[in-house]
Motif scaffolding. Structure first.
Motif, PDB file in Angstrom:
ATOM      1  N   TYR A   1       0.836  -1.202   0.000  1.00  0.00           N
ATOM      2  CA  TYR A   1       0.000   0.000   0.000  1.00  0.00           C
ATOM      3  C   TYR A   1       0.874   1.258   0.000  1.00  0.00           C
ATOM      4  CZ  TYR A   1      -3.618   3.360   1.006  1.00  0.00           C
ATOM      5  OH  TYR A   1      -4.450   4.441   0.932  1.00  0.00           O
ATOM      6  N   VAL A   2       1.945   1.232   0.779  1.00  0.00           N
ATOM      7  CA  VAL A   2       2.887   2.364   0.789  1.00  0.00           C
ATOM      8  C   VAL A   2       3.512   2.526  -0.599  1.00  0.00           C
ATOM      9  CG1 VAL A   2       5.062   3.220   1.753  1.00  0.00           C
ATOM     10  CG2 VAL A   2       3.323   2.226   3.258  1.00  0.00           C
ATOM     11  N   LEU A   3       3.939   1.422  -1.195  1.00  0.00           N
ATOM     12  CA  LEU A   3       4.513   1.478  -2.542  1.00  0.00           C
ATOM     13  C   LEU A   3       3.504   2.037  -3.536  1.00  0.00           C
ATOM     14  CD1 LEU A   3       6.782   0.821  -4.599  1.00  0.00           C
ATOM     15  CD2 LEU A   3       5.772  -1.476  -4.776  1.00  0.00           C
TER      16      LEU A   3
ATOM     17  N   ARG B   1      -2.490   4.086 -10.155  1.00  0.00           N
ATOM     18  CA  ARG B   1      -3.779   3.396 -10.346  1.00  0.00           C
ATOM     19  C   ARG B   1      -3.572   1.898 -10.549  1.00  0.00           C
ATOM     20  NH1 ARG B   1      -4.659   8.049 -13.245  1.00  0.00           N
ATOM     21  NH2 ARG B   1      -4.223   7.002 -15.229  1.00  0.00           N
ATOM     22  N   ASN B   2      -2.540   1.514 -11.302  1.00  0.00           N
ATOM     23  CA  ASN B   2      -2.297   0.100 -11.536  1.00  0.00           C
ATOM     24  C   ASN B   2      -1.992  -0.626 -10.227  1.00  0.00           C
ATOM     25  OD1 ASN B   2      -0.239  -2.253 -12.166  1.00  0.00           O
ATOM     26  ND2 ASN B   2      -1.650  -2.035 -13.889  1.00  0.00           N
ATOM     27  N   HIS B   3      -1.215   0.008  -9.362  1.00  0.00           N
ATOM     28  CA  HIS B   3      -0.936  -0.609  -8.063  1.00  0.00           C
ATOM     29  C   HIS B   3      -2.233  -0.830  -7.288  1.00  0.00           C
ATOM     30  CE1 HIS B   3       3.362  -0.847  -7.997  1.00  0.00           C
ATOM     31  NE2 HIS B   3       3.560   0.455  -8.082  1.00  0.00           N
ATOM     32  N   LEU B   4      -3.089   0.189  -7.266  1.00  0.00           N
ATOM     33  CA  LEU B   4      -4.346   0.052  -6.524  1.00  0.00           C
ATOM     34  C   LEU B   4      -5.249  -1.006  -7.152  1.00  0.00           C
ATOM     35  CD1 LEU B   4      -5.097   3.795  -5.705  1.00  0.00           C
ATOM     36  CD2 LEU B   4      -4.039   2.061  -4.228  1.00  0.00           C
ATOM     37  N   GLU B   5      -5.248  -1.104  -8.475  1.00  0.00           N
ATOM     38  CA  GLU B   5      -6.058  -2.111  -9.161  1.00  0.00           C
ATOM     39  C   GLU B   5      -5.567  -3.528  -8.873  1.00  0.00           C
ATOM     40  OE1 GLU B   5      -5.525  -0.767 -13.143  1.00  0.00           O
ATOM     41  OE2 GLU B   5      -6.928   0.908 -12.914  1.00  0.00           O
TER      42      GLU B   5
END
Length: 155
Positions: free
Chosen positions: A14-16, A70-74
């Motif tokens: 989440y930090v990343l 956005r990709n990380h969150l997805e």
């Protein structure tokens, strides 16, 4: 180990995931983050203002950073599902490591750090293929953890 690596991986990921957004703001404000209008950061007017005020190269860097964020969150639900399915499976069989969860979590973070660095710095088509390869490597690894967990839990 004094902590659970898979659970800690969720928090670290989440930090990343937040880093690229901060990088985008840094790019868009030329390092003057205090000057960033954060009242409605997703507004189309904010994007239009950046497109108008940034050079083409800076705007492309801003877009890449926001896309990376956005990709990380997805992809976070896939990570969380793999972690919890793996924990459940390893707990059921009473053997840590049977599903390869800790190795997956360390590998996932390494892949995603490389993915982030590639996304934020790539300006050529060729390097974007490296990023796609990293994406698919992480996704396939997560799917394999889910598959092994399903196998264990189904037995």
């Amino acid at each position: 180990m004094p902590f659970n690596v898979p659970l800690l991986t969720i928090a670290l990921y989440y930090v990343l995931a937040q880093y690229p957004h901060g990088h985008a703001v840094w790019v868009a404000t030329h390092g003057n983050v205090a000057g960033h209008d954060n009242r409605n950061p997703q507004a189309s007017s904010v994007q239009a203002n950046f497109k108008r005020s940034l050079t083409e190269r800076e705007y492309a860097a801003w877009e890449r950073a926001e896309s990376c964020h956005r990709n990380h969150l997805e992809n976070m639900p896939l990570l969380v599902a793999a972690v919890f399915a793996g924990l459940l499976a390893e707990n059921q069989i009473g053997s840590r490591g049977e599903v390869g969860l800790t190795a997956f979590c360390v590998g996932w973070m390494a892949i995603r750090v490389l993915y982030t660095a590639n996304y934020l710095t790539t300006e050529t088509q060729g390097w974007s293929y490296v990023r796609s390869g990293l994406y698919f490597a992480g996704t396939l690894w997560a799917m394999s953890v889910l598959g092994r967990a399903a196998w264990v839990l189904g037995s």
